[in-house]
Design an enzyme around this catalytic site. Structure first.
Site, mmCIF file in Angstrom:
data_model
loop_
_atom_site.group_PDB
_atom_site.id
_atom_site.type_symbol
_atom_site.label_atom_id
_atom_site.label_comp_id
_atom_site.label_asym_id
_atom_site.label_seq_id
_atom_site.Cartn_x
_atom_site.Cartn_y
_atom_site.Cartn_z
ATOM 1 N N SER A 145 30.646 -36.276 22.250
ATOM 2 C CA SER A 145 30.599 -37.718 22.015
ATOM 3 C C SER A 145 31.832 -38.351 22.649
ATOM 4 O O SER A 145 32.866 -37.686 22.799
ATOM 5 C CB SER A 145 30.607 -37.972 20.499
ATOM 6 O OG SER A 145 30.947 -39.302 20.219
ATOM 7 N N TYR A 158 35.067 -37.370 12.190
ATOM 8 C CA TYR A 158 34.120 -37.210 13.308
ATOM 9 C C TYR A 158 34.872 -37.036 14.624
ATOM 10 O O TYR A 158 34.563 -36.132 15.420
ATOM 11 C CB TYR A 158 33.200 -38.429 13.358
ATOM 12 C CG TYR A 158 32.047 -38.312 14.332
ATOM 13 C CD1 TYR A 158 30.848 -37.712 13.949
ATOM 14 C CD2 TYR A 158 32.141 -38.815 15.629
ATOM 15 C CE1 TYR A 158 29.781 -37.617 14.841
ATOM 16 C CE2 TYR A 158 31.082 -38.714 16.520
ATOM 17 C CZ TYR A 158 29.901 -38.122 16.123
ATOM 18 O OH TYR A 158 28.854 -38.027 17.007
HETATM 19 P P1 NAP Z 1 20.596 -37.288 13.276
HETATM 20 O O1 NAP Z 1 19.488 -38.173 13.677
HETATM 21 O O2 NAP Z 1 21.346 -37.586 12.035
HETATM 22 O O3 NAP Z 1 20.055 -35.757 13.216
HETATM 23 C C1 NAP Z 1 20.943 -34.747 12.799
HETATM 24 C C2 NAP Z 1 20.280 -33.397 12.993
HETATM 25 O O4 NAP Z 1 21.243 -32.381 12.608
HETATM 26 C C3 NAP Z 1 19.055 -33.196 12.105
HETATM 27 O O5 NAP Z 1 18.111 -32.426 12.829
HETATM 28 C C4 NAP Z 1 19.601 -32.394 10.913
HETATM 29 O O6 NAP Z 1 18.626 -31.567 10.286
HETATM 30 C C5 NAP Z 1 20.634 -31.528 11.627
HETATM 31 N N1 NAP Z 1 21.672 -30.983 10.735
HETATM 32 C C6 NAP Z 1 22.624 -31.649 10.048
HETATM 33 N N2 NAP Z 1 23.397 -30.781 9.357
HETATM 34 C C7 NAP Z 1 22.913 -29.534 9.629
HETATM 35 C C8 NAP Z 1 23.266 -28.234 9.218
HETATM 36 N N3 NAP Z 1 24.306 -28.019 8.376
HETATM 37 N N4 NAP Z 1 22.548 -27.180 9.701
HETATM 38 C C9 NAP Z 1 21.494 -27.377 10.552
HETATM 39 N N5 NAP Z 1 21.117 -28.603 10.968
HETATM 40 C C10 NAP Z 1 21.821 -29.666 10.514
HETATM 41 O O7 NAP Z 1 21.707 -37.210 14.435
HETATM 42 P P2 NAP Z 1 21.625 -37.550 16.015
HETATM 43 O O8 NAP Z 1 22.025 -38.946 16.216
HETATM 44 O O9 NAP Z 1 20.347 -37.050 16.569
HETATM 45 O O10 NAP Z 1 22.861 -36.656 16.526
HETATM 46 C C11 NAP Z 1 22.679 -35.356 17.074
HETATM 47 C C12 NAP Z 1 24.000 -34.919 17.720
HETATM 48 O O11 NAP Z 1 24.384 -35.867 18.719
HETATM 49 C C13 NAP Z 1 25.169 -34.845 16.752
HETATM 50 O O12 NAP Z 1 26.001 -33.757 17.095
HETATM 51 C C14 NAP Z 1 25.906 -36.160 16.983
HETATM 52 O O13 NAP Z 1 27.270 -36.076 16.630
HETATM 53 C C15 NAP Z 1 25.706 -36.319 18.475
HETATM 54 N N6 NAP Z 1 25.833 -37.681 18.994
HETATM 55 C C16 NAP Z 1 25.051 -38.689 18.504
HETATM 56 C C17 NAP Z 1 25.169 -39.952 19.045
HETATM 57 C C18 NAP Z 1 24.304 -41.098 18.605
HETATM 58 O O14 NAP Z 1 24.580 -42.230 19.003
HETATM 59 N N7 NAP Z 1 23.269 -40.881 17.819
HETATM 60 C C19 NAP Z 1 26.119 -40.208 20.049
HETATM 61 C C20 NAP Z 1 26.906 -39.170 20.521
HETATM 62 C C21 NAP Z 1 26.747 -37.895 19.985
HETATM 63 P P3 NAP Z 1 17.611 -32.170 9.129
HETATM 64 O O15 NAP Z 1 16.696 -33.144 9.855
HETATM 65 O O16 NAP Z 1 16.856 -30.987 8.634
HETATM 66 O O17 NAP Z 1 18.473 -32.851 8.122
#
Ligand code: NAP
Length: 241
Positions: A145, A158
């Site tokens: 990120s 974070y």
């Molecule tokens: P999200 O919609 O909140 O989805 C999170 C995912 O992580 C879900 O599949 C969840 O599983 C899983 N998860 C959480 N804790 C876990 C654990 N302890 N063991 C196994 N799985 C776990 O998040 P997202 O926005 O898609 O983000 C995905 C990645 O991209 C993250 O690393 C985040 O930091 C990064 N990121 C996001 C953004 C953004 O703008 N969204 C920007 C930059 C980077 P469940 O569905 O089963 O709960």
């Protein structure tokens, strides 16, 4: 223009049940890869993604595991390898965003963020590396990120986790620089459940990014297929944004 094909490869995507992880699962499946879809609690979503790949003629399995736990990671990798074959692509995507000012962020919040966003990537990498070295080919992509490089108010845990992940990526890249490549991939600000939660917290940083709108998740992950292909053989330990 070259079309990427990952036929014959086996990928494990952590946190693949929704958001960015789900888009990566779909993209890898469409590129011909067999895909293990890890999730923590949303079984129905993960099972549906795996079923869609199988229905399209591919191979996939959904596997529940808390990737911050060593034994759960070992069991997940063992099952994915047994059902699909040795893993040669790992995407460390699972993440949480607990966004609170320093006075309100608890020790448990801080620990959970570091365990899920940083330690899990190390554990999963350690679990798949022996198989990749044996195969003399592997790709590990750590979903990073902009927060790895820039302080954000209310985001101390974070930012710390993603900054740590960037250095884990670059350090391990030096150790695996032969046939196994490890990259960071920073997708921007993407319209997922995580962003909904962040907006609700009042700690949204969207005004600090050049584009004021949120990118659709499918657009955000397009470049990742390149990192998983032999086309990226000349890159080592880069963070691709
Ligand atoms: P999200 O919609 O909140 O989805 C999170 C995912 O992580 C879900 O599949 C969840 O599983 C899983 N998860 C959480 N804790 C876990 C654990 N302890 N063991 C196994 N799985 C776990 O998040 P997202 O926005 O898609 O983000 C995905 C990645 O991209 C993250 O690393 C985040 O930091 C990064 N990121 C996001 C953004 C953004 O703008 N969204 C920007 C930059 C980077 P469940 O569905 O089963 O709960």
């Amino acid at each position: 223009m070259r079309t990427f094909s990952l036929r014959g490869h086996v990928a494990l995507v952590t946190g693949g049940s929704r958001g960015i992880g789900a888009a990566i699962v779909k993209m890898l499946g469409e590129a011909g890869c067999s895909v293990a879809v890890n999730y923590r609690e949303r079984a129905a979503e993960a099972e549906a993604l795996a079923k869609a790949i199988v229905t399209a003629g591919g191979k996939s399995v959904a596997i529940a595991a808390d990737v911050s736990q060593t034994e759960a990671v070992a069991a997940m990798v063992q099952r994915a390898s047994a059902e699909l074959g040795p893993i040669d692509i790992l995407v460390n995507n699972a993440g949480v965003a607990i966004v609170r000012g320093v006075d309100d962020l608890t020790e448990a919040d801080f620990d959970q963020t570091i365990l899920v966003n940083l330690k899990s990537a190390f554990l999963c990498t350690q679990a798949v590396l022996p198989g990749m070295r044996a195969k003399k080919w592997g790709r590990i992509v750590n979903i990073s990120s902009g927060a790895a490089y820039r302080p954000l108010e209310g985001w101390s845990a974070y930012c710390a986790g993603k900054a740590g992940l960037a250095m884990v990526t670059r350090s391990i890249a030096l150790e695996t620089a032969g046939k196994v490549r490890i990259f960071g991939f920073s997708p921007g600000t993407i319209d997922t459940d995580m962003q909904v939660k962040i907006r609700a917290s009042g700690m949204n940083q969207i005004s600090q990014i050049p584009r004021a709108d949120l990118s659709p998740v499918e657009h955000a992950v397009r470049g990742l297929v390149y990192l998983c292909d032999t086309a990226s053989d000349d890159l080592i330990g880069q963070d691709v944004s």
